[in-house]
Scaffold this active site. Structure first.
Site, short mmCIF file in Angstrom:
data_model
loop_
_atom_site.label_atom_id
_atom_site.label_comp_id
_atom_site.label_asym_id
_atom_site.label_seq_id
_atom_site.Cartn_x
_atom_site.Cartn_y
_atom_site.Cartn_z
N GLY A 60 -5.68 -8.51 1.35
CA GLY A 60 -7.61 -7.63 1.46
C GLY A 60 -8.51 -8.14 0.36
O GLY A 60 -9.91 -7.80 0.43
N GLU A 101 0.56 -1.23 0.20
CA GLU A 101 -0.10 -0.27 -0.01
C GLU A 101 0.87 1.39 -0.29
O GLU A 101 0.83 2.20 -0.24
CB GLU A 101 -0.75 0.13 1.58
CG GLU A 101 -1.98 -1.52 1.06
CD GLU A 101 -2.68 -1.62 2.49
OE1 GLU A 101 -2.41 -1.28 2.97
OE2 GLU A 101 -3.05 -2.64 2.06
C1 PEP Z 1 -1.05 -6.75 4.68
O1 PEP Z 1 -2.20 -5.68 4.79
O2 PEP Z 1 -0.03 -6.58 5.27
C2 PEP Z 1 -2.06 -7.35 5.42
C3 PEP Z 1 -1.70 -8.83 4.63
O3 PEP Z 1 -3.17 -7.72 4.38
P1 PEP Z 1 -4.42 -8.69 4.39
O4 PEP Z 1 -4.36 -10.12 6.05
O5 PEP Z 1 -5.80 -7.78 5.09
O6 PEP Z 1 -4.55 -9.42 3.07
#
Ligand code: PEP
Length: 255
Positions: free
Chosen positions: A178, A102
């Site tokens: 996500g 991100e």
């Molecule tokens: C992350 O943002 O590092 C992540 C693994 O998110 P999620 O578990 O929601 O996929």
């Protein structure tokens, strides 16, 4: 040396002060009765504003540590809105997540910038959790190994052996973050083994055997145990499921 196991919760931009205290306290109380293995670190990465408060709250649980989700690469100066590694260290936090997808996507972080952040963390005795991962198009065109290699070589492998030993790597396929889609245990193991082989190639087998490599991407209470049972998977970086204490603790107990 036994490789460290780590389950880290990345809260991202979630939780007010009251919510942060409540979530951390309920994680702590759910873990209180558990037999935590000596080589396990449970890491919580809240937004910056909660760092000091949470490091104070985990004082009595030796296995719990606090992480920042990012840092600026300079020590100090006119960088409005930014936080340096030294400032993070002064809160008592021990880890910093760097190069999360991100950050790469929304804040245009490049491997060169992440490299500078890694250096700043090490200078301040903080353990970088260095994130790498390919997007779906790269996996579908079988460029995923190449992508991971570039991210590691440009962002992390500039370190000397004794310094890279202070780092943790998180493999997080971007298509799994996500999205509810998880890499299969075989896909995770294949990439983790590849990363370990790369470390052996750029450093040596001994260094490769000591570095913890975490999996991240829609890890949840139902898939964690199988992912964590893979030989080269040393734990997880957990996003969504780290916001519910019962789910997160279930994942911690799956290690
Ligand atoms: C992350 O943002 O590092 C992540 C693994 O998110 P999620 O578990 O929601 O996929």
């Amino acid at each position: 040396m036994i490789r460290k196991k780590i389950v880290a919760g990345n809260w991202k931009m979630n939780n007010t002060v009251d919510e942060a205290v409540y979530l951390l306290s309920s994680i702590e109380s759910l873990l209180e009765e558990e037999n935590i293995p000596e080589n396990l670190h449970v890491v919580i990465a809240p937004p910056f504003i909660h760092l000091k408060m949470l490091t104070d709250l985990v004082q009595n649980a030796e296995y719990m540590h606090i992480a920042a989700q990012n840092c600026h690469h300079e020590d100090k100066g006119a960088y409005t809105g930014e936080i340096s590694a030294g400032m993070i260290q002064s809160t008592g936090a021990k880890y910093v997540i760097l190069g999360h997808s991100e950050r790469r996507l929304y804040f245009y972080e490049t491997n060169d910038l992440i490299k500078l952040k890694v250096i700043s963390c090490l200078k301040n005795d903080l353990t970088p959790i260095f994130c790498c991962g390919e997007v779906l198009a790269e996996r579908e065109s079988e460029k995923h190994f190449e992508t991971i290699k570039n991210q590691l070589v440009e962002g992390l492998f500039h370190l000397e052996s004794e310094d890279i030993l202070q780092a943790v790597i998180a493999y997080e396929p971007v298509w799994a973050i996500g999205t509810g889609k998880t890499a299969s245990p075989q896909q995770a193991q294949e990439m983790h083994a590849y990363i370990r082989a790369l470390i052996a190639q750029f450093y040596d087998e001994d260094v490769a055997s000591q570095i913890s490599i975490l999996y991240g991407g829609s890890c949840n209470p139902s898939n964690a145990a199988e992912l964590f049972s893979q030989k080269d998977v040393d734990g997880g970086l957990i996003g969504g499921a780290s916001l519910k204490s019962a789910d997160f603790v279930h994942i911690v107990k799956s290690i």
